[in-house]
Design an enzyme around this catalytic site. Structure first.
Site, PDB file in Angstrom:
ATOM      1  N   GLY A 138      -1.265  39.512  25.108  1.00  0.00           N
ATOM      2  CA  GLY A 138       0.017  38.660  25.199  1.00  0.00           C
ATOM      3  C   GLY A 138       0.697  38.516  23.858  1.00  0.00           C
ATOM      4  O   GLY A 138       1.366  37.274  23.681  1.00  0.00           O
ATOM      5  N   ALA A 155       3.388  39.400  22.360  1.00  0.00           N
ATOM      6  CA  ALA A 155       4.783  39.596  22.254  1.00  0.00           C
ATOM      7  C   ALA A 155       5.447  38.499  22.746  1.00  0.00           C
ATOM      8  O   ALA A 155       6.607  38.291  22.860  1.00  0.00           O
ATOM      9  CB  ALA A 155       5.233  40.809  22.705  1.00  0.00           C
ATOM     10  N   GLY A 156       4.557  37.533  23.526  1.00  0.00           N
ATOM     11  CA  GLY A 156       5.029  36.199  24.128  1.00  0.00           C
ATOM     12  C   GLY A 156       5.480  35.369  23.083  1.00  0.00           C
ATOM     13  O   GLY A 156       5.419  35.355  21.828  1.00  0.00           O
ATOM     14  N   ASP A 189       0.366  44.016  24.507  1.00  0.00           N
ATOM     15  CA  ASP A 189       1.207  43.226  25.491  1.00  0.00           C
ATOM     16  C   ASP A 189       1.713  44.537  26.222  1.00  0.00           C
ATOM     17  O   ASP A 189       1.637  45.431  26.143  1.00  0.00           O
ATOM     18  CB  ASP A 189       2.396  42.426  24.987  1.00  0.00           C
ATOM     19  CG  ASP A 189       2.674  41.172  25.629  1.00  0.00           C
ATOM     20  OD1 ASP A 189       2.803  41.327  26.997  1.00  0.00           O
ATOM     21  OD2 ASP A 189       3.177  40.011  25.226  1.00  0.00           O
ATOM     22  N   ARG A 221       5.567  27.487  31.572  1.00  0.00           N
ATOM     23  CA  ARG A 221       6.052  26.433  32.456  1.00  0.00           C
ATOM     24  C   ARG A 221       7.670  26.476  32.622  1.00  0.00           C
ATOM     25  O   ARG A 221       8.209  26.638  31.562  1.00  0.00           O
ATOM     26  CB  ARG A 221       5.404  25.316  32.286  1.00  0.00           C
ATOM     27  CG  ARG A 221       3.766  25.254  32.657  1.00  0.00           C
ATOM     28  CD  ARG A 221       3.578  23.784  32.757  1.00  0.00           C
ATOM     29  NE  ARG A 221       3.459  23.122  31.484  1.00  0.00           N
ATOM     30  CZ  ARG A 221       3.590  21.857  31.253  1.00  0.00           C
ATOM     31  NH1 ARG A 221       3.852  21.068  32.403  1.00  0.00           N
ATOM     32  NH2 ARG A 221       3.625  21.211  30.151  1.00  0.00           N
ATOM     33  N   ASN A 238      -1.030  33.763  36.643  1.00  0.00           N
ATOM     34  CA  ASN A 238      -1.623  33.640  35.272  1.00  0.00           C
ATOM     35  C   ASN A 238      -3.299  34.031  35.646  1.00  0.00           C
ATOM     36  O   ASN A 238      -3.962  34.719  35.067  1.00  0.00           O
ATOM     37  CB  ASN A 238      -1.571  32.573  34.575  1.00  0.00           C
ATOM     38  CG  ASN A 238      -0.270  32.284  34.108  1.00  0.00           C
ATOM     39  OD1 ASN A 238       0.499  33.227  34.017  1.00  0.00           O
ATOM     40  ND2 ASN A 238       0.064  31.134  33.380  1.00  0.00           N
ATOM     41  N   ILE A 269      -6.094  30.426  26.100  1.00  0.00           N
ATOM     42  CA  ILE A 269      -5.115  29.737  26.084  1.00  0.00           C
ATOM     43  C   ILE A 269      -4.298  29.835  27.443  1.00  0.00           C
ATOM     44  O   ILE A 269      -3.563  28.925  27.815  1.00  0.00           O
ATOM     45  CB  ILE A 269      -4.343  30.173  24.894  1.00  0.00           C
ATOM     46  CG1 ILE A 269      -4.712  30.143  23.521  1.00  0.00           C
ATOM     47  CG2 ILE A 269      -2.774  29.480  24.905  1.00  0.00           C
ATOM     48  CD1 ILE A 269      -4.072  30.568  22.281  1.00  0.00           C
ATOM     49  N   ASN A 325      -2.758  29.200  30.751  1.00  0.00           N
ATOM     50  CA  ASN A 325      -2.788  27.900  31.812  1.00  0.00           C
ATOM     51  C   ASN A 325      -2.902  28.520  33.246  1.00  0.00           C
ATOM     52  O   ASN A 325      -2.435  29.678  33.571  1.00  0.00           O
ATOM     53  CB  ASN A 325      -1.471  27.028  31.453  1.00  0.00           C
ATOM     54  CG  ASN A 325      -1.812  26.349  30.334  1.00  0.00           C
ATOM     55  OD1 ASN A 325      -2.860  25.644  30.345  1.00  0.00           O
ATOM     56  ND2 ASN A 325      -0.877  25.943  29.476  1.00  0.00           N
ATOM     57  N   ASP A 383      -4.132  19.352  22.469  1.00  0.00           N
ATOM     58  CA  ASP A 383      -4.167  18.044  22.918  1.00  0.00           C
ATOM     59  C   ASP A 383      -4.824  17.027  21.570  1.00  0.00           C
ATOM     60  O   ASP A 383      -4.311  16.017  21.566  1.00  0.00           O
ATOM     61  CB  ASP A 383      -5.327  17.811  24.005  1.00  0.00           C
ATOM     62  CG  ASP A 383      -4.831  18.699  25.166  1.00  0.00           C
ATOM     63  OD1 ASP A 383      -3.451  18.576  25.439  1.00  0.00           O
ATOM     64  OD2 ASP A 383      -5.644  19.259  25.969  1.00  0.00           O
ATOM     65  N   HIS A 410      -7.739  20.318  30.273  1.00  0.00           N
ATOM     66  CA  HIS A 410      -6.440  20.603  29.377  1.00  0.00           C
ATOM     67  C   HIS A 410      -5.149  20.483  30.407  1.00  0.00           C
ATOM     68  O   HIS A 410      -4.327  21.468  30.552  1.00  0.00           O
ATOM     69  CB  HIS A 410      -6.418  21.832  28.812  1.00  0.00           C
ATOM     70  CG  HIS A 410      -5.050  22.343  27.942  1.00  0.00           C
ATOM     71  ND1 HIS A 410      -4.883  21.535  27.080  1.00  0.00           N
ATOM     72  CD2 HIS A 410      -4.454  23.385  28.039  1.00  0.00           C
ATOM     73  CE1 HIS A 410      -3.807  22.204  26.384  1.00  0.00           C
ATOM     74  NE2 HIS A 410      -3.702  23.398  27.126  1.00  0.00           N
TER      75      HIS A 410
END
Length: 335
Positions: free
Chosen positions: A24, A26-27, A50, A98, A111, A134, A136, A167, A194
């Site tokens: 992932g 390129a995000g 990616d 999100r 996801n 990572i 979510n 966090d 999380h």
């Protein structure tokens, strides 16, 4: 009581050679995360994957003058296999971000499928690698990875980590704003999960346990829902990416330090944890010591206040549902 937080992500100059894969890349998280991993002196082979754009990110990052090679891969020509083969650490920020009004659980269906498929590939091509999740909702995606790897006979509970470091970073920053202190000197253990109410900052274990109730309640709420500030401020254009990249790089750096045999490498992470396993909470974030085999030692939560006990109880009940959701997803979608 054990609430030390490691700050060793880039501290060592010892010679170590590790391959790190970012899936992932390129995000919004993946690009700054890739840059930060390029700066880690333990990384000698950085593989960026990616669906699109990874070769461009790799070319860009490769110009940074550190002692590592960088290659970018897409899905063509078995790119995922090439990115994962021989990897010591795999970091997975892949997924959709999100949007305003969207909780982490709203992201689940999309996801969950992405993470399941990437976990399956990791089980095939680098079954001994440490996996840092990572994507979510972490409370559910980590169980998804565990179940997916278990079906392949490749699950090592000591090498699967849900990254909850953001966090920790937020807690240090936010408490410094309330107490007017240096955030780099604030160490706050955050346990649980999380997402929202599963995030439990143990303020009673800091030097600020005497905060007035109104300030304490506001501080805890901000730590639990700090991500909403970013989503709102970006006006629907994304969620926390830069701070999450820093959190991911710090945690992955600590994993590398542990693999290299450095002493006293301690981070909080959402892992398969014995702390509440008898109560049906298989995964829970507490401080852990990292070592050559992944998790070297699980540490107790330590002494907590009555308020924190209530928060932990709420977190446990929510986590049971989140974990079950992840397990059920794998059962229902297994091929």
């Amino acid at each position: 009581m054990f609430n030390r937080v490691a700050r060793r992500a880039f501290s060592s100059t010892a010679a170590s050679n590790y391959k790190v894969a970012v899936l992932g890349a390129a995000g919004g998280i993946g690009q700054p995360l890739s840059l930060l991993m390029k700066l880690n002196n333990k990384v000698t082979d950085l593989a960026l994957y990616d669906l699109r754009g990874a070769p461009g990110v790799a070319a860009d990052v490769s110009h940074v003058p550190t002692n590592s090679t960088v290659k970018g891969y897409g899905p063509e020509e078995e790119g995922l296999k090439q990115a994962l083969s021989g990897a010591d650490v795999v970091i997975i920020p892949a997924g959709v971000p999100r949007k305003p009004g969207m909780s982490r659980d709203d992201l689940f269906n999309t996801n969950a499928s992405i993470v399941r498929d990437l976990a399956s590939a990791a089980g095939d091509y680098c079954p001994k690698a440490a996996l840092c999740i990572i994507s979510n909702p972490v409370n559910s995606t980590v169980p998804i990875v565990a179940e997916t790897l278990a079906k392949k006979g490749a699950y090592d509970p000591k090498k699967l980590f849900g990254v909850t470091t953001l966090d920790i970073l937020r807690a240090s920053r936010f408490i410094s704003e309330v107490a007017n202190t240096n955030p780099t000197q604030e160490k706050v253990s955050v346990v649980g999960g999380h997402s929202g109410v599963t995030i439990v900052p143990l303020i009673s274990q800091t030097t600020h346990k005497g905060l007035p109730k109104d300030k304490l309640d506001a501080l805890i709420n901000r730590i639990q829902f700090g991500g909403d500030e970013v989503v709102k401020a970006k006006n629907g254009a994304g969620s926390a990416t830069l701070s999450m990249a820093q959190a991911g790089a710090r945690f992955a750096g600590s994993v590398l330090n542990g693999l290299a045999g450095e002493a006293d490498v301690v981070e909080n992470s959402y892992v398969e944890n014995p702390v509440f396993a008898k109560e049906g909470v298989k995964f829970f974030s507490t401080p852990i010591t990292l070592g050559p085999e992944g998790v070297k030692e699980y540490h107790a939560i330590g002494e907590t206040s009555d308020l924190e006990d209530q928060l932990i109880a709420t977190a446990k009940e929510t986590l049971k549902k989140n974990i079950e959701k992840g397990v059920n997803f794998v059962e229902q979608t297994s091929k």
